[in-house]
Design a protein around this motif. Sequence first.
Motif, PDB file in Angstrom:
ATOM      1  N   SER A 371     -11.836 -16.444   3.017  1.00 32.28           N
ATOM      2  CA  SER A 371     -10.211 -16.290   3.522  1.00 32.28           C
ATOM      3  C   SER A 371      -9.482 -17.416   2.660  1.00 32.28           C
ATOM      4  O   SER A 371     -10.130 -18.669   3.308  1.00 32.28           O
ATOM      5  CB  SER A 371     -10.078 -16.409   5.319  1.00 32.28           C
ATOM      6  OG  SER A 371     -11.055 -17.659   5.349  1.00 32.28           O
ATOM      7  N   GLY A 372      -9.310 -17.587   1.720  1.00 34.04           N
ATOM      8  CA  GLY A 372      -8.604 -18.124   0.723  1.00 34.04           C
ATOM      9  C   GLY A 372      -7.707 -17.550  -0.451  1.00 34.04           C
ATOM     10  O   GLY A 372      -7.320 -16.676   0.167  1.00 34.04           O
ATOM     11  N   ASP A 373      -7.126 -19.549  -0.508  1.00 38.17           N
ATOM     12  CA  ASP A 373      -6.045 -18.129  -2.286  1.00 38.17           C
ATOM     13  C   ASP A 373      -6.790 -17.733  -3.239  1.00 38.17           C
ATOM     14  O   ASP A 373      -5.758 -17.223  -4.014  1.00 38.17           O
ATOM     15  CB  ASP A 373      -4.963 -19.386  -2.310  1.00 38.17           C
ATOM     16  CG  ASP A 373      -4.407 -19.749  -1.484  1.00 38.17           C
ATOM     17  OD1 ASP A 373      -4.356 -18.690   0.520  1.00 38.17           O
ATOM     18  OD2 ASP A 373      -3.751 -20.824  -0.823  1.00 38.17           O
ATOM     19  N   LEU A 374      -8.083 -18.603  -3.437  1.00 40.05           N
ATOM     20  CA  LEU A 374      -8.539 -18.154  -5.024  1.00 40.05           C
ATOM     21  C   LEU A 374      -9.066 -16.774  -5.352  1.00 40.05           C
ATOM     22  O   LEU A 374      -8.971 -16.199  -6.356  1.00 40.05           O
ATOM     23  CB  LEU A 374      -9.608 -19.613  -5.268  1.00 40.05           C
ATOM     24  CG  LEU A 374      -9.706 -20.622  -5.226  1.00 40.05           C
ATOM     25  CD1 LEU A 374     -10.504 -21.416  -5.238  1.00 40.05           C
ATOM     26  CD2 LEU A 374      -7.953 -20.655  -6.616  1.00 40.05           C
ATOM     27  N   PHE A 375      -9.287 -16.317  -3.809  1.00 40.53           N
ATOM     28  CA  PHE A 375      -9.527 -14.796  -3.705  1.00 40.53           C
ATOM     29  C   PHE A 375      -9.320 -13.691  -3.113  1.00 40.53           C
ATOM     30  O   PHE A 375      -9.783 -12.762  -3.078  1.00 40.53           O
ATOM     31  CB  PHE A 375     -11.302 -14.588  -4.552  1.00 40.53           C
ATOM     32  CG  PHE A 375     -12.100 -15.338  -4.870  1.00 40.53           C
ATOM     33  CD1 PHE A 375     -12.625 -15.195  -6.481  1.00 40.53           C
ATOM     34  CD2 PHE A 375     -12.844 -16.663  -4.559  1.00 40.53           C
ATOM     35  CE1 PHE A 375     -13.812 -16.006  -7.327  1.00 40.53           C
ATOM     36  CE2 PHE A 375     -13.375 -17.034  -4.920  1.00 40.53           C
ATOM     37  CZ  PHE A 375     -13.579 -16.902  -6.603  1.00 40.53           C
ATOM     38  N   ARG A 438     -20.902 -23.308  -6.550  1.00 41.55           N
ATOM     39  CA  ARG A 438     -19.167 -23.254  -5.896  1.00 41.55           C
ATOM     40  C   ARG A 438     -18.670 -22.809  -7.393  1.00 41.55           C
ATOM     41  O   ARG A 438     -18.678 -23.224  -7.928  1.00 41.55           O
ATOM     42  CB  ARG A 438     -18.306 -25.135  -6.310  1.00 41.55           C
ATOM     43  CG  ARG A 438     -16.880 -24.921  -6.362  1.00 41.55           C
ATOM     44  CD  ARG A 438     -16.147 -26.275  -5.669  1.00 41.55           C
ATOM     45  NE  ARG A 438     -14.769 -25.588  -5.728  1.00 41.55           N
ATOM     46  CZ  ARG A 438     -13.607 -26.137  -6.693  1.00 41.55           C
ATOM     47  NH1 ARG A 438     -14.205 -26.472  -8.177  1.00 41.55           N
ATOM     48  NH2 ARG A 438     -12.121 -26.353  -6.154  1.00 41.55           N
ATOM     49  N   LEU A 439     -18.319 -20.929  -6.886  1.00 41.26           N
ATOM     50  CA  LEU A 439     -17.507 -20.638  -7.513  1.00 41.26           C
ATOM     51  C   LEU A 439     -15.987 -20.345  -7.431  1.00 41.26           C
ATOM     52  O   LEU A 439     -15.361 -20.117  -6.073  1.00 41.26           O
ATOM     53  CB  LEU A 439     -18.326 -18.687  -7.013  1.00 41.26           C
ATOM     54  CG  LEU A 439     -19.394 -18.272  -6.058  1.00 41.26           C
ATOM     55  CD1 LEU A 439     -20.030 -17.390  -5.924  1.00 41.26           C
ATOM     56  CD2 LEU A 439     -20.670 -19.239  -7.215  1.00 41.26           C
ATOM     57  N   THR A 440     -15.309 -19.887  -8.372  1.00 39.32           N
ATOM     58  CA  THR A 440     -13.743 -19.253  -8.639  1.00 39.32           C
ATOM     59  C   THR A 440     -13.949 -18.803  -9.375  1.00 39.32           C
ATOM     60  O   THR A 440     -14.413 -18.864 -10.232  1.00 39.32           O
ATOM     61  CB  THR A 440     -13.725 -21.502  -9.020  1.00 39.32           C
ATOM     62  OG1 THR A 440     -14.280 -21.698 -10.266  1.00 39.32           O
ATOM     63  CG2 THR A 440     -13.325 -22.076  -7.757  1.00 39.32           C
ATOM     64  N   PRO A 441     -12.419 -18.814  -9.555  1.00 42.60           N
ATOM     65  CA  PRO A 441     -12.335 -17.428 -10.586  1.00 42.60           C
ATOM     66  C   PRO A 441     -12.017 -17.762 -12.088  1.00 42.60           C
ATOM     67  O   PRO A 441     -11.471 -19.142 -12.131  1.00 42.60           O
ATOM     68  CB  PRO A 441     -10.791 -17.006  -9.794  1.00 42.60           C
ATOM     69  CG  PRO A 441      -9.855 -17.951  -8.627  1.00 42.60           C
ATOM     70  CD  PRO A 441     -11.326 -18.781  -8.768  1.00 42.60           C
ATOM     71  N   LYS A 442     -12.393 -17.626 -12.632  1.00 40.72           N
ATOM     72  CA  LYS A 442     -12.585 -17.529 -14.241  1.00 40.72           C
ATOM     73  C   LYS A 442     -11.023 -18.398 -14.501  1.00 40.72           C
ATOM     74  O   LYS A 442     -10.277 -17.027 -14.551  1.00 40.72           O
ATOM     75  CB  LYS A 442     -12.672 -17.083 -15.096  1.00 40.72           C
ATOM     76  CG  LYS A 442     -13.396 -17.352 -16.403  1.00 40.72           C
ATOM     77  CD  LYS A 442     -14.292 -15.981 -17.327  1.00 40.72           C
ATOM     78  CE  LYS A 442     -14.398 -16.681 -18.135  1.00 40.72           C
ATOM     79  NZ  LYS A 442     -14.559 -17.991 -18.756  1.00 40.72           N
ATOM     80  N   LYS A 443     -10.558 -19.639 -15.157  1.00 39.72           N
ATOM     81  CA  LYS A 443      -9.439 -19.367 -15.084  1.00 39.72           C
ATOM     82  C   LYS A 443      -9.066 -18.692 -16.596  1.00 39.72           C
ATOM     83  O   LYS A 443     -10.733 -18.409 -18.157  1.00 39.72           O
ATOM     84  CB  LYS A 443     -10.064 -21.336 -16.030  1.00 39.72           C
ATOM     85  CG  LYS A 443      -9.117 -21.909 -14.682  1.00 39.72           C
ATOM     86  CD  LYS A 443      -9.620 -23.244 -15.655  1.00 39.72           C
ATOM     87  CE  LYS A 443     -10.090 -24.475 -14.049  1.00 39.72           C
ATOM     88  NZ  LYS A 443     -10.899 -24.566 -13.506  1.00 39.72           N
TER      89      LYS A 443
END
Length: 444
Positions: A371-375, A438-443
């Motif tokens: 639950s979040g904004d990044l994905f 830490r996993l984040t969407p690729k910039k």
Amino acid sequence: MLYQKHCSGCHGINFQGGNAQSLVDGVWQFGDSTGHISRNIKHGITHLGMPGYEKVLTDAQIRSLVDYLKAAEKNAAPPEHPLPVYLQTLDYEIDVSVFAEGLDTPWDIAFLNKDTALITERSGTLRVYADGHLFSKPVEGTPEVLAEGQGGLLAVAFDPDYLEEGNQWVYLAYSHGLEQQPNGKRSPAMTRIVRGRIDGNLWKDEEVIFEAEREHYLTTRHHYGTRIVFDAEKNLYFSIGDRGTGAHAQDPSKPNGKIHRIQRDGKIPNDNPYRRTKNTVKSIYALGNRNPQGLAFHPETCELWESEHGPLGGDEINLISKGRNYGWPIISYGKNYNGSIITELTHKEGMEQPIWYWNPSTAVCAIDFYSGDLFPKWNNKLLVGSLKYEDVRILSLEGNRVMHEEIILKNAGRVRDVCTGPDGAIYVVLNDPGTILRLTPKKQ
Ligand code: HEC
């Protein structure tokens, strides 16, 4: 292959360990001679969860396994996990970065806000992450834990009102051992829950909020559970594994093999299902669970979901409802690890079916809803970590049905915990190496 069939579920596909330790690290705690190793396989080390194979394997087969392990040990390269820097999934391209490293079997991470987190190490230390780095000194004065087998310092959680004036409670779940027994017997142990406050770097104000009766402590060293979560009313839920005795999971007079619910100060909520029943453990909320190591509330429906280590071929995801019986060991989709039958039954009236199960088992550990904004496409999907396959999966749900399962992270290490951080990134707690990704969407 005998090893893959019987042993890899716990000791890992590449011997690297999973639920149990590595068999190729050159450490033979229980004796390194062919005779010792053969006896350990034949008779098991049952108080630690190593089954005996006497009824399943012939002496010649056991001997060939020992030779096989010895050869594998010789050829074993030091464990090496080139950490992935990039992942491709159906919905997203993902950047992977190291959030924290150099940890000693990290077990659980809890975030207070996006800059502050607490991390448990199974050996018994509580570590603080703040302002961009992991403090080298652990918190002093945390409770003494029994770090043997699967036990140690396990779950950590912040009080839902931590930031309210004066609250600042932190909750810990750990394996608590009774004092050394006379005549050199192993000390009995059980999962215990405490809360305390961290002042500077000191653990203080400790209160025990769940403790089993002494007669329920057991000398085994496996299946402790556990996670800590809170519902909307701020009741606290935690799990205890069956501690190696399946039948206890069906017995409401015993605390093991259950999901529990208490108030934050340890009091029993008024509507707990066994509150008014004689000779029962009043904190029980649901029963019939083997070794639940994942708990998470669905962000929209507020239902409690659980993951549990099954036997061979019986790892489960369950939807936990008050007072229900999840069937272990009367019904199961799995067999004993040594191949013997636990039960012919997969269904029984009055017992709940899992939402999902894995065969072969993945050694499912933690779960969390994204639950979040990044994905945004992953909102309300269920993240699941696997110790055995060393991966993170994401389950797409429709109501209570799993529609799709995708592996999003592979071969990084044994996954102990996975959660959404307050910043919307996905955090993955790995063992061997003790690292948090830490996993984040690729910039773009
Ligand atoms: C259900 C999980 C499980 C399965 C399946 C399992 N083991 Fe184990 N094994 C353990 C545990 C737990 C230990 C105790 C080690 C520890 O402290 O973690 C252990 C310990 C051992 C040891 C002693 C290691 C030492 O340091 O002296 C040997 C040898 C071993 N296992 C071999 C095997 C072999 C061979 C198989 C397959 C035939 C097997 N195990 C299957 C859980 C398992």
